[in-house]
Design a protein around this motif. Structure first.
Motif, PDB file in Angstrom:
ATOM      1  N   ASP A   1      41.923   8.934  -8.399  1.00 22.47           N
ATOM      2  CA  ASP A   1      42.020   9.167  -6.957  1.00 22.47           C
ATOM      3  C   ASP A   1      43.469   9.417  -6.535  1.00 22.47           C
ATOM      4  O   ASP A   1      43.748  10.290  -5.704  1.00 22.47           O
ATOM      5  CB  ASP A   1      41.461   7.973  -6.178  1.00 22.47           C
ATOM      6  CG  ASP A   1      39.942   7.881  -6.248  1.00 22.47           C
ATOM      7  OD1 ASP A   1      39.299   8.932  -6.453  1.00 22.47           O
ATOM      8  OD2 ASP A   1      39.410   6.764  -6.113  1.00 22.47           O
ATOM      9  N   LYS A   2      44.392   8.648  -7.087  1.00 22.25           N
ATOM     10  CA  LYS A   2      45.806   8.804  -6.739  1.00 22.25           C
ATOM     11  C   LYS A   2      46.343  10.161  -7.189  1.00 22.25           C
ATOM     12  O   LYS A   2      47.112  10.809  -6.462  1.00 22.25           O
ATOM     13  CB  LYS A   2      46.634   7.677  -7.376  1.00 22.25           C
ATOM     14  CG  LYS A   2      46.414   6.310  -6.759  1.00 22.25           C
ATOM     15  CD  LYS A   2      47.245   5.261  -7.480  1.00 22.25           C
ATOM     16  CE  LYS A   2      47.029   3.870  -6.886  1.00 22.25           C
ATOM     17  NZ  LYS A   2      47.804   2.836  -7.631  1.00 22.25           N
ATOM     18  N   ILE A   3      45.964  10.591  -8.391  1.00 22.21           N
ATOM     19  CA  ILE A   3      46.423  11.891  -8.888  1.00 22.21           C
ATOM     20  C   ILE A   3      45.864  13.019  -8.023  1.00 22.21           C
ATOM     21  O   ILE A   3      46.574  13.961  -7.640  1.00 22.21           O
ATOM     22  CB  ILE A   3      46.017  12.079 -10.362  1.00 22.21           C
ATOM     23  CG1 ILE A   3      46.774  11.079 -11.253  1.00 22.21           C
ATOM     24  CG2 ILE A   3      46.288  13.510 -10.828  1.00 22.21           C
ATOM     25  CD1 ILE A   3      46.335  11.084 -12.710  1.00 22.21           C
ATOM     26  N   ALA A   4      44.567  12.936  -7.696  1.00 18.22           N
ATOM     27  CA  ALA A   4      43.940  13.955  -6.855  1.00 18.22           C
ATOM     28  C   ALA A   4      44.580  13.987  -5.473  1.00 18.22           C
ATOM     29  O   ALA A   4      44.837  15.067  -4.910  1.00 18.22           O
ATOM     30  CB  ALA A   4      42.442  13.694  -6.749  1.00 18.22           C
ATOM     31  N   SER A   5      44.856  12.822  -4.907  1.00 20.81           N
ATOM     32  CA  SER A   5      45.483  12.748  -3.595  1.00 20.81           C
ATOM     33  C   SER A   5      46.877  13.345  -3.614  1.00 20.81           C
ATOM     34  O   SER A   5      47.292  14.042  -2.685  1.00 20.81           O
ATOM     35  CB  SER A   5      45.540  11.288  -3.132  1.00 20.81           C
ATOM     36  OG  SER A   5      46.215  11.167  -1.901  1.00 20.81           O
ATOM     37  N   ARG A   6      47.610  13.081  -4.693  1.00 23.97           N
ATOM     38  CA  ARG A   6      48.967  13.628  -4.830  1.00 23.97           C
ATOM     39  C   ARG A   6      48.935  15.152  -4.891  1.00 23.97           C
ATOM     40  O   ARG A   6      49.832  15.833  -4.384  1.00 23.97           O
ATOM     41  CB  ARG A   6      49.596  13.056  -6.102  1.00 23.97           C
ATOM     42  CG  ARG A   6      51.030  13.470  -6.348  1.00 23.97           C
ATOM     43  CD  ARG A   6      51.998  12.584  -5.616  1.00 23.97           C
ATOM     44  NE  ARG A   6      53.386  12.946  -5.910  1.00 23.97           N
ATOM     45  CZ  ARG A   6      54.433  12.243  -5.516  1.00 23.97           C
ATOM     46  NH1 ARG A   6      54.252  11.142  -4.827  1.00 23.97           N
ATOM     47  NH2 ARG A   6      55.656  12.632  -5.802  1.00 23.97           N
ATOM     48  N   LEU A   7      47.895  15.712  -5.515  1.00 29.72           N
ATOM     49  CA  LEU A   7      47.753  17.165  -5.633  1.00 29.72           C
ATOM     50  C   LEU A   7      47.109  17.784  -4.397  1.00 29.72           C
ATOM     51  O   LEU A   7      47.067  19.011  -4.277  1.00 29.72           O
ATOM     52  CB  LEU A   7      46.918  17.507  -6.871  1.00 29.72           C
ATOM     53  CG  LEU A   7      47.571  17.233  -8.229  1.00 29.72           C
ATOM     54  CD1 LEU A   7      46.541  17.368  -9.349  1.00 29.72           C
ATOM     55  CD2 LEU A   7      48.736  18.184  -8.462  1.00 29.72           C
ATOM     56  N   GLY A   8      46.579  16.945  -3.515  1.00 24.68           N
ATOM     57  CA  GLY A   8      45.905  17.458  -2.330  1.00 24.68           C
ATOM     58  C   GLY A   8      44.567  18.089  -2.647  1.00 24.68           C
ATOM     59  O   GLY A   8      44.122  19.017  -1.960  1.00 24.68           O
ATOM     60  N   LEU A   9      43.914  17.585  -3.683  1.00 22.06           N
ATOM     61  CA  LEU A   9      42.618  18.121  -4.120  1.00 22.06           C
ATOM     62  C   LEU A   9      41.568  17.017  -4.124  1.00 22.06           C
ATOM     63  O   LEU A   9      41.891  15.851  -4.401  1.00 22.06           O
ATOM     64  CB  LEU A   9      42.730  18.716  -5.531  1.00 22.06           C
ATOM     65  CG  LEU A   9      43.664  19.914  -5.720  1.00 22.06           C
ATOM     66  CD1 LEU A   9      43.818  20.215  -7.211  1.00 22.06           C
ATOM     67  CD2 LEU A   9      43.135  21.136  -4.985  1.00 22.06           C
ATOM     68  N   PRO A  10      40.307  17.357  -3.877  1.00 16.66           N
ATOM     69  CA  PRO A  10      39.236  16.358  -4.007  1.00 16.66           C
ATOM     70  C   PRO A  10      38.805  16.252  -5.468  1.00 16.66           C
ATOM     71  O   PRO A  10      38.912  17.212  -6.238  1.00 16.66           O
ATOM     72  CB  PRO A  10      38.117  16.944  -3.150  1.00 16.66           C
ATOM     73  CG  PRO A  10      38.319  18.426  -3.266  1.00 16.66           C
ATOM     74  CD  PRO A  10      39.803  18.651  -3.354  1.00 16.66           C
ATOM     75  N   LEU A  11      38.339  15.087  -5.847  1.00 17.69           N
ATOM     76  CA  LEU A  11      37.779  14.940  -7.186  1.00 17.69           C
ATOM     77  C   LEU A  11      36.423  15.642  -7.257  1.00 17.69           C
ATOM     78  O   LEU A  11      35.636  15.595  -6.307  1.00 17.69           O
ATOM     79  CB  LEU A  11      37.606  13.462  -7.547  1.00 17.69           C
ATOM     80  CG  LEU A  11      38.867  12.693  -7.954  1.00 17.69           C
ATOM     81  CD1 LEU A  11      38.537  11.218  -8.135  1.00 17.69           C
ATOM     82  CD2 LEU A  11      39.483  13.261  -9.222  1.00 17.69           C
ATOM     83  N   GLY A  12      36.164  16.286  -8.389  1.00 19.98           N
ATOM     84  CA  GLY A  12      34.881  16.952  -8.574  1.00 19.98           C
ATOM     85  C   GLY A  12      33.741  15.949  -8.633  1.00 19.98           C
ATOM     86  O   GLY A  12      33.919  14.798  -9.049  1.00 19.98           O
ATOM     87  N   ARG A  13      32.567  16.404  -8.211  1.00 16.23           N
ATOM     88  CA  ARG A  13      31.402  15.516  -8.199  1.00 16.23           C
ATOM     89  C   ARG A  13      30.822  15.399  -9.605  1.00 16.23           C
ATOM     90  O   ARG A  13      30.528  16.392 -10.257  1.00 16.23           O
ATOM     91  CB  ARG A  13      30.348  16.065  -7.241  1.00 16.23           C
ATOM     92  CG  ARG A  13      30.767  16.029  -5.762  1.00 16.23           C
ATOM     93  CD  ARG A  13      29.770  16.773  -4.910  1.00 16.23           C
ATOM     94  NE  ARG A  13      29.720  18.192  -5.301  1.00 16.23           N
ATOM     95  CZ  ARG A  13      28.728  19.011  -4.991  1.00 16.23           C
ATOM     96  NH1 ARG A  13      27.674  18.563  -4.322  1.00 16.23           N
ATOM     97  NH2 ARG A  13      28.776  20.282  -5.358  1.00 16.23           N
ATOM     98  N   VAL A  14      30.688  14.174 -10.064  1.00 13.71           N
ATOM     99  CA  VAL A  14      30.111  13.910 -11.384  1.00 13.71           C
ATOM    100  C   VAL A  14      29.392  12.564 -11.332  1.00 13.71           C
ATOM    101  O   VAL A  14      29.854  11.624 -10.686  1.00 13.71           O
ATOM    102  CB  VAL A  14      31.204  13.910 -12.478  1.00 13.71           C
ATOM    103  CG1 VAL A  14      32.259  12.849 -12.193  1.00 13.71           C
ATOM    104  CG2 VAL A  14      30.607  13.694 -13.865  1.00 13.71           C
ATOM    105  N   THR A  15      28.246  12.495 -11.982  1.00  7.55           N
ATOM    106  CA  THR A  15      27.489  11.245 -12.063  1.00  7.55           C
ATOM    107  C   THR A  15      27.621  10.678 -13.466  1.00  7.55           C
ATOM    108  O   THR A  15      27.274  11.339 -14.456  1.00  7.55           O
ATOM    109  CB  THR A  15      26.005  11.484 -11.735  1.00  7.55           C
ATOM    110  OG1 THR A  15      25.893  12.000 -10.408  1.00  7.55           O
ATOM    111  CG2 THR A  15      25.225  10.181 -11.836  1.00  7.55           C
TER     112      THR A  15
END
Length: 376
Positions: free
Chosen positions: A17-31
């Protein structure tokens, strides 16, 4: 950033979450789930066709389950026509199990010791079904030669070499479809040689230097200490960058009557000084706490420790509580919430900015050399 998808595994969702937030991107959806028989189930719920995919999964917690989950995620993305799949593994699993034997001082073992197969020949019968009890296991004299190769000798005289998994781990990742590996502070840098794909082994030194400058009072007068000979190169690099003094703790065999007994020897002056122990990994914390004890006995005024990968398994936290370490700084390459709750000595510094910048530069085709400098 276009044509990029980030996925986070179940080992360290907070870091993803922190890496995605730093890049300004949402995490991809995966189950990510388990079947009733504990088999891993992965469902990619995001289109990755012709996308640059980054899967963030650290080698911690239930290591084997998390590693299998990573392999399945990589394979699923490749099958779904991803243009490129990069495995972002902050703490690389099995990195302490190289294939090549090394001496305790970190140098390669050029040849097998003369007594490696003492008492065994091609004509020696050996019962493969015979169990080796703890009472029949002894450490091999090879240990005296300074090798990290663990050997067990059974009653029959045959010595069984413990399997090393370095090449296997690399082959599994490549076979699953990984095109690129991104990690940090590999315990054995030789591990990169097992891969036929690019491996970016990011340095934790810039983050350690930043941590020293921002959190340790009067750091200019402190001494950087390596708790063992293997980490001397890492510690001296930080000492040279900050223009600080350096000390080293190493093992020395002084008694000829007891060749297996070793003494910890301090090389350098630490009396009435602030000491900063630097190491890449702390699992049981035996090494770092013993080193702190030696420094205290030699008159150190205050003792800090900085660790890249603080696994802190078993009774490690209790040892740190009872040790002479005043404060220990650890990265969040593995989850630290539980450790923070158990010990007030533990402080955490963030590695997400380093990995986020590495991902950005890699995706845009830029050089990552600048990441080896001190980050602001």
């Amino acid at each position: 950033m276009h044509n990029i998808v980030l996925f986070g595994g179940s080992s360290h969702p907070d870091l993803a979450d922190k890496i995605a937030s730093r890049l300004g991107l949402p995490l991809g959806r995966v189950t990510l789930s388990k079947f009733s028989n504990k088999e891993t189930n992965v469902e990619i719920r995001e289109s990755v066709r012709e996308q640059d995919v980054y899967i963030i999964q650290s080698g911690c917690g239930h290591v084997n389950d998390n590693f299998m989950e990573l392999l399945i995620m990589i394979s699923a993305c490749k099958i779904a026509s991803a243009a490129k799949v990069t495995a972002v593994i902050p703490c690389f699993p099995y990195a302490r199990q190289p294939d090549a034997p090394f001496k305790k001082d970190g140098t390669p073992l050029s040849r097998l010791p003369r007594n490696a197969f003492k008492g065994y020949s091609s004509d020696t019968p050996y019962d493969c079904s015979a169990s080796v009890t703890p009472s029949s296991e002894i450490r091999d004299p090879m240990e005296d030669a300074g090798s990290n190769y663990a050997v067990i000798r059974s009653v029959g005289g045959y010595k069984q070499w413990i399997a090393r998994s370095g090449t296997l781990i690399a082959n599994l990742l490549m076979c699953a479809g990984a095109d690129h590996i991104m990690t940090m502070d590999l315990h054995d840098p030789q591990f990169q040689g097992f891969f036929d794909i690019p491996v970016d082994n990011l340095f934790g030194q810039p983050l350690m230097i930043k941590c020293i400058k921002q959190t340790i009072p009067n750091w200019e007068d402190a001494v950087i200490v390596s708790p063992d000979a293997g980490g001397a190169k890492r510690a001296t690099a930080i000492a040279e960058r900050l223009r600080m003094e350096f000390a080293l703790i190493h093992k020395e065999r002084r008694s000829q009557n007891k060749p297996h007994k070793t003494d910890l020897i301090l090389v350098g002056d630490v009396k009435d000084k602030i000491c900063i122990l630097v190491d890449d990994i702390a699992d049981t914390s035996f090494t770092i706490t013993k080193a702190a004890k030696i420094l205290h006995e030699n008159g150190a005024q205050k003792i800090y420790a900085i660790i890249t990968h603080a696994i802190l398994s078993g009774d490690a936290i209790q040892r740190i509580k009872e040790s002479n370490i005043d404060q220990i700084f650890v990265s969040d390459s593995v989850p630290q919430d539980e450790h923070l709750a158990q010990c007030s000595k533990v402080c955490v510094f963030n590695v997400a900015p380093l990995f986020a910048e590495a991902i950005r530069r890699t995706h845009n085709g830029e050089s990552v050399s600048a990441l080896f400098e001190v980050m602001d």
